[in-house]
Design a protein around this motif. Sequence first.
Motif, short mmCIF file in Angstrom:
data_model
loop_
_atom_site.label_atom_id
_atom_site.label_comp_id
_atom_site.label_asym_id
_atom_site.label_seq_id
_atom_site.Cartn_x
_atom_site.Cartn_y
_atom_site.Cartn_z
N ASN A 1 37.55 26.49 -5.51
CA ASN A 1 37.54 27.95 -5.47
C ASN A 1 37.26 28.41 -4.04
OD1 ASN A 1 37.55 28.24 -8.51
ND2 ASN A 1 35.67 27.07 -8.21
N LEU A 2 38.20 29.19 -3.48
CA LEU A 2 38.12 29.64 -2.10
C LEU A 2 38.08 31.16 -2.08
CD1 LEU A 2 40.97 27.30 -0.72
CD2 LEU A 2 38.53 26.76 -0.97
N PRO A 3 36.93 31.77 -2.29
CA PRO A 3 36.86 33.23 -2.46
C PRO A 3 37.21 33.99 -1.19
CG PRO A 3 34.66 32.28 -2.31
CD PRO A 3 35.61 31.13 -2.39
N GLY A 4 37.77 35.17 -1.39
CA GLY A 4 38.06 36.07 -0.28
C GLY A 4 39.51 36.12 0.12
N PHE A 5 40.31 35.15 -0.29
CA PHE A 5 41.71 35.14 0.10
C PHE A 5 42.54 36.02 -0.82
CE2 PHE A 5 40.38 30.79 1.63
CZ PHE A 5 40.20 31.21 2.94
N THR A 6 43.51 36.71 -0.22
CA THR A 6 44.27 37.71 -0.98
C THR A 6 45.78 37.49 -0.87
OG1 THR A 6 44.20 39.17 0.95
CG2 THR A 6 42.47 39.45 -0.70
N THR A 7 46.22 36.58 -0.02
CA THR A 7 47.65 36.39 0.22
C THR A 7 48.15 35.14 -0.50
OG1 THR A 7 47.45 37.41 2.39
CG2 THR A 7 49.42 36.11 1.98
N ILE A 8 49.26 35.27 -1.20
CA ILE A 8 49.89 34.14 -1.87
C ILE A 8 50.65 33.30 -0.85
CG2 ILE A 8 51.62 33.47 -3.59
CD1 ILE A 8 50.98 36.05 -5.07
N GLY A 9 50.55 31.98 -0.96
CA GLY A 9 51.32 31.11 -0.08
C GLY A 9 50.45 30.10 0.64
N GLY A 10 50.86 29.75 1.86
CA GLY A 10 50.10 28.81 2.66
C GLY A 10 50.46 27.37 2.36
N ASN A 11 49.59 26.47 2.83
CA ASN A 11 49.82 25.04 2.68
C ASN A 11 48.50 24.35 2.37
OD1 ASN A 11 49.98 22.13 4.25
ND2 ASN A 11 51.94 22.71 3.35
N VAL A 12 48.54 23.35 1.50
CA VAL A 12 47.34 22.60 1.12
C VAL A 12 47.60 21.11 1.31
CG1 VAL A 12 45.77 21.99 -0.76
CG2 VAL A 12 46.63 24.33 -0.57
N GLN A 13 46.63 20.43 1.94
CA GLN A 13 46.65 18.98 2.05
C GLN A 13 45.38 18.44 1.41
OE1 GLN A 13 49.23 17.14 3.37
NE2 GLN A 13 50.31 19.08 3.64
N VAL A 14 45.50 17.32 0.69
CA VAL A 14 44.36 16.71 0.00
C VAL A 14 44.39 15.21 0.26
CG1 VAL A 14 43.35 16.16 -2.25
CG2 VAL A 14 44.19 18.46 -1.80
N THR A 15 43.21 14.62 0.50
CA THR A 15 43.08 13.18 0.70
C THR A 15 41.87 12.67 -0.09
OG1 THR A 15 44.01 13.26 2.92
CG2 THR A 15 42.68 11.35 2.39
N ALA A 16 42.03 11.56 -0.76
CA ALA A 16 40.88 10.92 -1.40
C ALA A 16 39.90 10.44 -0.35
CB ALA A 16 41.33 9.76 -2.27
N TYR A 17 38.62 10.35 -0.74
CA TYR A 17 37.55 9.98 0.20
C TYR A 17 36.72 8.86 -0.43
CZ TYR A 17 33.18 10.46 2.88
OH TYR A 17 32.07 10.21 3.64
N GLY A 18 36.26 7.93 0.39
CA GLY A 18 35.37 6.87 -0.08
C GLY A 18 35.98 5.50 0.10
N TYR A 19 35.37 4.50 -0.52
CA TYR A 19 35.76 3.11 -0.27
C TYR A 19 36.52 2.46 -1.43
CZ TYR A 19 33.08 3.30 3.99
OH TYR A 19 32.63 3.64 5.25
N GLY A 20 36.78 3.18 -2.51
CA GLY A 20 37.61 2.64 -3.57
C GLY A 20 39.08 2.91 -3.29
N SER A 21 39.95 2.43 -4.17
CA SER A 21 41.40 2.57 -3.96
C SER A 21 41.98 3.78 -4.67
CB SER A 21 42.11 1.30 -4.44
OG SER A 21 41.81 1.04 -5.80
N HIS A 22 41.16 4.78 -4.98
CA HIS A 22 41.64 5.99 -5.63
C HIS A 22 42.56 6.78 -4.70
CE1 HIS A 22 37.79 5.04 -7.64
NE2 HIS A 22 38.38 5.51 -8.72
N HIS A 23 43.37 7.63 -5.29
CA HIS A 23 44.18 8.56 -4.51
C HIS A 23 44.18 9.92 -5.18
CE1 HIS A 23 47.88 8.32 -7.14
NE2 HIS A 23 47.33 7.16 -7.46
N CYS A 24 44.36 10.98 -4.40
CA CYS A 24 44.30 12.35 -4.89
C CYS A 24 45.50 13.14 -4.39
CB CYS A 24 43.01 13.03 -4.45
SG CYS A 24 41.49 12.27 -5.07
#
Length: 581
Positions: free
Chosen positions: A412-435
Motif C-alpha cells: 500500500n503506497l498512500p498518496g498517489f493519485t495517477t494511474i500508470g507508472g512502472n513496478v519492479q520486484v525482486t525476491a530477497y534473502g538466501y533461499g531460491s524463492h522468486h517474486c
Amino acid sequence: MKPLKWSALALLVGSVVGCGVPEGEEAESVELGEQQSEIARGTAVPNGTYPWAVSLHTGATPSTGNVRCSGSHIAPGWVLTAQHCFDSNLDGVISASEFSANEIWASLDRTRISDTSRGQVIQGAQVFLNNTNDLALLRLASPSSAPIVQLANTIPAVNAAVTPAGWGLVNNSGTVPDNLQQGQFRVTGSNALDLFYTNVNTEEMCGGDSGGPVFTQVGGVVQVVAAHTNSPAGCGVNTGNATGSRVDVALPWIRSIIPAAYGFVWADQPSTAAYTPSSYYSHNSTGGTNTITRTAVGSYRVEMPGLGQSNGNVQVTAYGGTANRCKVSSWGPSGTALHVYIACYTAAGAAADSYFVAQYYRAGAGNPQQGAYLWANQPSTASYTPSRYYSYNSRGGTNTVTRTGVGAYQANLPGFTTIGGNVQVTAYGYGSHHCKVASWGTNIVYVRCFDAAGNPADTYWTLRYTDRHVANSGQRGAYAWLSDATSPTSTPSSWYQWHSLGSTLTASRSGTGSYTMHIPGIAAYNRTSAMVTAYGYTNTYCNVSSWFSNSSGGTDVNVQCRDATGGPADSLFTMSYITNL
C-alpha cells in the motif's frame, strides 16, 4: 528579506521579531513547560501526527532541552529549516557566536519532545545556507528512519488554507510547549521569495517556530509550501502577515544538495574471482568505480564506493540465455561504500554462477514525480509497516504491506493519485524463492512469491515504483509494461509506458516467451542498464537476455520468460531502462 535580530527583551514585550530563539538566552528563558494548547493560541497536534516535523535543539549531548527552531524531514537524514537559525544576520557566514551544524540536535518522529518511547535524536553534521532565501538544509550525522514530507512545486492561491506547525514559544513569558502546535492560517499573497499568511482566529507564530513547516493538505497528502521565517509582532495577536520562505523557488537548490543517488552493474564474468565490470554498463552517481567479487558458487558482492548508507532500494535480474534466477541477498554500508550481495540459482533451486544486472537507487529530496520503494521484511506477518530505513514515498505517505495469503502480498503506497507508472520486484534473502508483480493500481501493488518448484511461498522481497521517471538522478530512460504476451507486435499502453524524450516504445514477440522491447532514440552503449520483472498471478518468471543498439539509433531490450521448470513460456512483464546519455 529583512535581517532578523534577536533579543530576549524583544520577545518579552512583543516587538517585531523573527521566530528563532534568541542567541545566548536558551538556558535562562526556555524550559520545557507543561503541555499547552497554543502555538500561541493554536492547537496541540495529536500524538503521532506529522511525524516528519522536526524540533531543533542546542545543548549537551544529546539535547532536547533548548529549543532553537523547527523544521521538516525532507529526505533520510536531511532537515529543511530557516537560514537564520544558524546565520542570525543572514550575511551568509556562520560566525563563532552563531550555531554550527554539530551544535544542533534534531528530534524526529516525536510529537511530544519528552516522549522517549518513540523517534530519534540525531546530531547535526553539516549545514548548507541558501543565501537567497531564508532557508537552510541540515545534514544529520546519520540517516533517520522518520517519515519524510513532500515538497510543493507551486504555491497555494490567495485565501487558500495553510497550516504552520512548530515548537515555538506559546506566550510572551518564554514558555516552550512539549507538544507540537499547529494553527489555522490563510494565504494573503507572495513575492518572488516569500509566502505571506495571516491567522484565521487568534493564533500567532512565536520564537522557536522559525524553519517550521507551512503546509497544505489535499486528499490526505501533505505538501510543505514554505518554511516559516518571521512574524509581525512576536507572540501578540494581530492582523499582520506572517512570512515564510517559499519552497517551490528553492527546489533546484534543494535537489542540487540532496540529489538521487544510484548505481548499477552488468555482471558479465560469472566465474571470475574479482573484477571491474564494463564501464559501458556500470555506473555510480558519486563517480566511484564499481567492482564485483565472487564469494561462492552463485554468490557475489557488488561494491559501490561512495553510496554507503542504510537505506535505498536494490533490484536484481538474471541475464543471458539460461533459465537461472537471481535475487538480492542483502545490502548495506561498509564504510563509505555500499555492499550489495547477490545470489543466483538454477530453475531447480541449485546455486549457480550466472550473469546478472543489479541496480541500487536512493531517492533525493523534492522529487516532483510519483515514486516509492520498500523492503518487505516480515513475510508471515498479516499487516505491518516495513522498515522506514528502506522505505520511501514521494508523497510523504507511510507505506504498508498486507499478507493476503501464502506468498501473496499487497503493498500500500498512500498518496498517489495517477494511474500508470512502472513496478519492479525482486525476491530477497538466501533461499531460491522468486517474486513478481501480480498487478498494480493507483496506490496498491500486488506481489506474488514462489519457491523453486513454483509453489506459492512466503519470503522477503523488495519493490520499486516510478512514474514518469526512472531510477537515476537525471530522469533519463524509459519503461513499459508488456500487456500483450502473444501478438507478434504490440504497443504497450500509454498509461504504463514512458520515454524521457517523448518517443513511443513498441514490443515484438519472436517465439514462445521471447520478446523484444524497442526503445527509439536512446543508444545502448553509454552507461545503460535494463531491469525486468514478470507480471501476473502465475509462477512464470522473466530475465533480460540482452540489450544492444539497433540500426535505427535506439535500443532493443530482449527478454526471455519461462515457466517454473525453466522452459520457455509466454508471460507479461514490466521493463525499466536507464541511460546516462
